[in-house]
Design a protein around this motif. Structure first.
Motif, short mmCIF file in Angstrom:
data_model
loop_
_atom_site.label_atom_id
_atom_site.label_comp_id
_atom_site.label_asym_id
_atom_site.label_seq_id
_atom_site.Cartn_x
_atom_site.Cartn_y
_atom_site.Cartn_z
N SER A 9 -0.03 1.62 -21.32
CA SER A 9 1.02 1.08 -22.18
C SER A 9 1.93 2.15 -22.73
O SER A 9 3.00 1.85 -23.27
N ILE A 10 1.56 3.42 -22.61
CA ILE A 10 2.39 4.52 -23.12
C ILE A 10 3.13 5.25 -21.99
O ILE A 10 3.69 6.32 -22.20
N GLY A 11 3.14 4.66 -20.81
CA GLY A 11 3.95 5.18 -19.73
C GLY A 11 3.32 6.25 -18.87
O GLY A 11 4.00 6.84 -18.02
N LEU A 12 2.04 6.51 -19.04
CA LEU A 12 1.35 7.49 -18.21
C LEU A 12 0.58 6.76 -17.11
O LEU A 12 -0.03 5.73 -17.35
N SER A 13 0.62 7.34 -15.90
CA SER A 13 -0.10 6.75 -14.78
C SER A 13 -1.24 7.66 -14.35
O SER A 13 -1.05 8.87 -14.17
N ALA A 27 -1.84 13.61 -15.52
CA ALA A 27 -0.75 12.71 -15.85
C ALA A 27 0.20 13.33 -16.86
O ALA A 27 1.43 13.27 -16.71
N VAL A 28 -0.35 13.98 -17.89
CA VAL A 28 0.48 14.64 -18.90
C VAL A 28 1.21 15.83 -18.28
O VAL A 28 2.41 16.06 -18.52
N ARG A 29 0.49 16.60 -17.47
CA ARG A 29 1.11 17.76 -16.82
C ARG A 29 2.30 17.33 -15.96
O ARG A 29 3.34 17.99 -15.94
N SER A 30 2.15 16.22 -15.24
CA SER A 30 3.22 15.73 -14.39
C SER A 30 4.48 15.40 -15.20
O SER A 30 5.60 15.70 -14.78
N GLU A 31 4.29 14.80 -16.37
CA GLU A 31 5.43 14.46 -17.22
C GLU A 31 6.15 15.71 -17.69
O GLU A 31 7.38 15.76 -17.76
N THR A 68 -3.24 22.83 -23.51
CA THR A 68 -2.87 23.79 -24.55
C THR A 68 -3.25 25.20 -24.12
O THR A 68 -2.47 26.15 -24.29
N GLU A 69 -4.44 25.35 -23.54
CA GLU A 69 -4.88 26.66 -23.05
C GLU A 69 -3.95 27.18 -21.96
O GLU A 69 -3.75 28.39 -21.82
N ALA A 70 -3.37 26.26 -21.17
CA ALA A 70 -2.46 26.65 -20.10
C ALA A 70 -1.05 26.95 -20.61
O ALA A 70 -0.17 27.34 -19.84
N GLY A 71 -0.82 26.75 -21.92
CA GLY A 71 0.47 27.06 -22.49
C GLY A 71 1.50 25.95 -22.38
O GLY A 71 2.68 26.17 -22.68
N LEU A 72 1.07 24.75 -21.97
CA LEU A 72 2.02 23.65 -21.80
C LEU A 72 2.19 22.81 -23.06
O LEU A 72 3.21 22.14 -23.23
#
Length: 254
Positions: A9-13, A27-31, A68-72
């Motif tokens: 529902s929040i737009g993540l696949s 999914a978050v990384r892709s966005e 977060t650890e990856a700096g994103l």
């Protein structure tokens, strides 16, 4: 959850592959990497993610912690989670793909060979101690450009004992990394990162102030026991950072 993609529902696949925390992480990384979530974008709360994917806080927190650890991502208590401030980041593991970095920012890429000469290993190649004194070496001085403007400077030594055809190759038509990997296996790689102050020449080429910080990537490669190439890439320090992330449970890509 089955293997089919699940949209929330929040737009993540989610892709349905592997542990749920890894699916949320991807999914978050892709966005972020697609630019759909720009720098400063507020990430859905942990509670929203828990509800969207019917999971626990621990699962969501694990996914966000990895990013977060990856700096994103930047996570601040009482302020939520946001996409990290814009910085041009480069993967530390493996080969830095300067062309991909420049093109990903929408700029036309070109590789310019500024100088090409042959020497024998010795005083002029003292930075490359792995190669035996007297070995014939091709030295390339080059620039990786966006819209014709140098963005990364390259100094490269190629062993003509390992790759004799390099002396006759037009590296503006085929980049050295691609050319060498097509001919010789990379069985060993050593990567060092350090900072240096820009010389007058480097500052003029990169459009930065003299003595300003440069981020420098130094790489050596071998084919079996034979040294193949030594490369120095110099980036303007104020606009770049190097980020490395390694998950031992997932295979590394080339």
């Amino acid at each position: 959850m089955d293997a089919e993609t699940q949209s929330s529902s929040i737009g993540l696949s989610l892709d349905g592959q592997g542990p749920l925390f890894k699916q949320i992480e991807r999914a978050v990384r892709s966005e972020i990497l697609s630019g759909r979530w720009p720098s400063g974008h507020r990430v859905p709360s942990e509670h929203s993610l828990m509800e969207a994917f019917s999971t626990t806080r621990a699962t969501v927190s694990k996914a966000l912690s990895k990013l977060t650890e990856a700096g994103l991502l930047e996570r601040r208590r009482r302020h939520g989670t946001r996409v990290a401030s814009t910085t041009e980041s480069h993967a530390v593991l493996g080969f830095l793909d300067v062309r991909k970095d420049i093109e990903s920012k929408g700029r036309t890429y070109s590789y310019k060979v500024l100088r090409k000469r042959q020497v024998v290993a010795g005083a002029q190649t003292s930075s490359w101690l792995a190669v035996e004194v007297g070995t014939p070496i091709l030295i390339l001085t080059a620039a990786h450009c966006g819209f014709g403007k140098p963005e990364v400077l390259e100094e490269r030594y190629i062993s003509l004992q390992a790759a004799p055809e390099a002396s006759m190759t037009d590296f503006e038509k085929e980049m050295p990394n691609t050319w060498l990997l097509a001919r010789l296996p990379c069985t060993r790689l050593r990567h060092t990162i350090r900072s240096e102050a820009a010389t007058a020449s480097q500052a003029k080429q990169l459009g930065v102030a003299e003595r300003s910080p440069l981020l420098v990537s130094l790489r050596q490669t071998w084919a079996d026991e034979m040294p193949v190439t030594w490369v120095k890439l110099s980036y303007p320090g104020a606009q770049n950072e190097f980020v490395g992330e390694f998950n031992p449970l997932e295979p590394l890509s080339a």
